[in-house]
Design a protein around this motif. Structure first.
Motif, mmCIF file in Angstrom:
data_model
loop_
_atom_site.group_PDB
_atom_site.id
_atom_site.type_symbol
_atom_site.label_atom_id
_atom_site.label_comp_id
_atom_site.label_asym_id
_atom_site.label_seq_id
_atom_site.Cartn_x
_atom_site.Cartn_y
_atom_site.Cartn_z
ATOM 1 N N ILE A 44 -9.505 15.809 -7.348
ATOM 2 C CA ILE A 44 -8.610 15.418 -8.441
ATOM 3 C C ILE A 44 -7.874 14.133 -8.090
ATOM 4 N N ARG A 45 -7.362 14.075 -6.877
ATOM 5 C CA ARG A 45 -6.637 12.879 -6.450
ATOM 6 C C ARG A 45 -7.583 11.692 -6.291
ATOM 7 N N ARG A 46 -8.783 11.948 -5.823
ATOM 8 C CA ARG A 46 -9.766 10.879 -5.627
ATOM 9 C C ARG A 46 -10.097 10.193 -6.950
ATOM 10 N N VAL A 47 -10.429 10.963 -7.952
ATOM 11 C CA VAL A 47 -10.813 10.394 -9.247
ATOM 12 C C VAL A 47 -9.648 9.632 -9.871
ATOM 13 N N VAL A 63 0.839 -1.203 0.000
ATOM 14 C CA VAL A 63 0.000 0.000 0.000
ATOM 15 C C VAL A 63 0.871 1.249 0.000
ATOM 16 N N ARG A 64 1.905 1.250 0.830
ATOM 17 C CA ARG A 64 2.793 2.429 0.885
ATOM 18 C C ARG A 64 3.426 2.685 -0.483
ATOM 19 N N GLU A 65 3.843 1.621 -1.155
ATOM 20 C CA GLU A 65 4.491 1.791 -2.455
ATOM 21 C C GLU A 65 3.506 2.352 -3.481
ATOM 22 N N PHE A 66 2.263 1.869 -3.434
ATOM 23 C CA PHE A 66 1.251 2.385 -4.368
ATOM 24 C C PHE A 66 1.004 3.872 -4.108
ATOM 25 N N LEU A 67 0.835 4.223 -2.847
ATOM 26 C CA LEU A 67 0.553 5.618 -2.510
ATOM 27 C C LEU A 67 1.723 6.523 -2.898
ATOM 28 N N ALA A 68 2.932 6.033 -2.679
ATOM 29 C CA ALA A 68 4.110 6.838 -3.054
ATOM 30 C C ALA A 68 4.186 6.999 -4.570
ATOM 31 N N GLU A 69 3.883 5.925 -5.292
ATOM 32 C CA GLU A 69 3.947 5.981 -6.758
ATOM 33 C C GLU A 69 2.990 7.020 -7.320
ATOM 34 N N HIS A 70 1.864 7.200 -6.621
ATOM 35 C CA HIS A 70 0.853 8.133 -7.119
ATOM 36 C C HIS A 70 0.833 9.439 -6.316
ATOM 37 N N ASP A 71 1.945 9.707 -5.635
ATOM 38 C CA ASP A 71 2.099 10.971 -4.906
ATOM 39 C C ASP A 71 0.986 11.181 -3.876
ATOM 40 N N LEU A 72 0.657 10.093 -3.167
ATOM 41 C CA LEU A 72 -0.426 10.151 -2.188
ATOM 42 C C LEU A 72 0.041 9.759 -0.783
#
Length: 236
Positions: free
Chosen positions: A134-137, A111-120
């Motif tokens: 914008i981030r939600r969509v 999960v951390r890697e996914f969030l980091a990849e998408h600047d979240l």
């Protein structure tokens, strides 16, 4: 991919939940479909995703009557009632649940890697209600595409979260440019904005644009039983 509603309707006459309508969604730029009233955006989304068979007319995928294929290839994204996360859930928990639905490891590291990849990464513990539109969509669209076989997205009523439609439309356009077919079911005002940004017009019938407060309640066969914590409906 081409999804077509051909004289599709739910109910009949003046009390129809979705009056007879015909339009198609193809790849390329996202297609915008303007639908008003409280329930019709969800119902039209269910038709586009193959989750609901019309009472009359038909819904086809690449010219074929195959709702099973349509259901497997299409994800409903952030659709109220059927695929909307609970507002108070933390973002990391929602991502972990989506990983599970996609058959992927749902560890904290993943999960951390996914969030980091998408600047979240800074939003990991933020409740869903606080995530910028914008981030939600963008995030929910990316999560939906993790599921095997999904190559079409139906985005339902993104305008309800506020924000500038130009921002989240740009994100969806980038996703579409990767070969994903995208339908945006929204209201008439947002439709006008998106057409100005280059979206294709789904051209719904005028009845779908009207405010019909006397429209009947959502038919019980329209909704499948599932968790509402997820942002994308389980299409397995």
């Amino acid at each position: 991919m081409r999804i077509a509603l051909e004289s599709a309707a739910i109910g009949q006459g003046v009390g129809a939940s979705v009056p007879e309508t015909s339009f198609e969604v193809t790849d390329g730029a996202p297609t915008v479909i303007a639908v008003e009233t409280a329930e019709r955006p969800m119902l039209v989304s269910l038709l586009l995703g193959g989750r609901l068979r019309p009472d009359s007319g038909r819904v086809t995928v690449d010219g074929r009557d195959d709702l099973d294929e349509l259901r497997k290839r299409t994800a409903l994204v952030d659709t109220p009632v059927v695929a909307e996360p609970t507002a108070g859930l933390g973002l990391a928990g929602v991502v972990a649940e989506e990983f599970s639905f996609a058959g992927l490891p749902s560890s904290r590291r993943a999960v951390r890697e996914f969030l980091a990849e998408h600047d979240l990464a800074d939003y990991a513990t933020v409740p869903m209600r606080a995530l910028p539109p914008i981030r939600r969509v963008r995030m929910f669209s990316e999560l939906a595409l993790l599921r095997p076989g999904v190559d079409a997205l139906v985005i339902t009523s993104p305008e309800r979260h506020g924000g500038d439609p130009a921002g989240w439309y740009e994100s969806l356009l980038q996703v579409a440019e990767r070969g994903t077919t995208i339908a945006i079911v929204t209201d008439a005002a947002t439709r006008g904005i998106l057409l100005g940004l280059g979206a294709k017009d789904g051209v719904p019938v005028p009845e779908l644009l009207s405010i019909d407060t006397a429209a009947p309640a959502v038919p019980t066969h329209a909704i499948s039983t599932r968790s509402t914590n997820s942002v994308t409906e389980d299409n397995a």
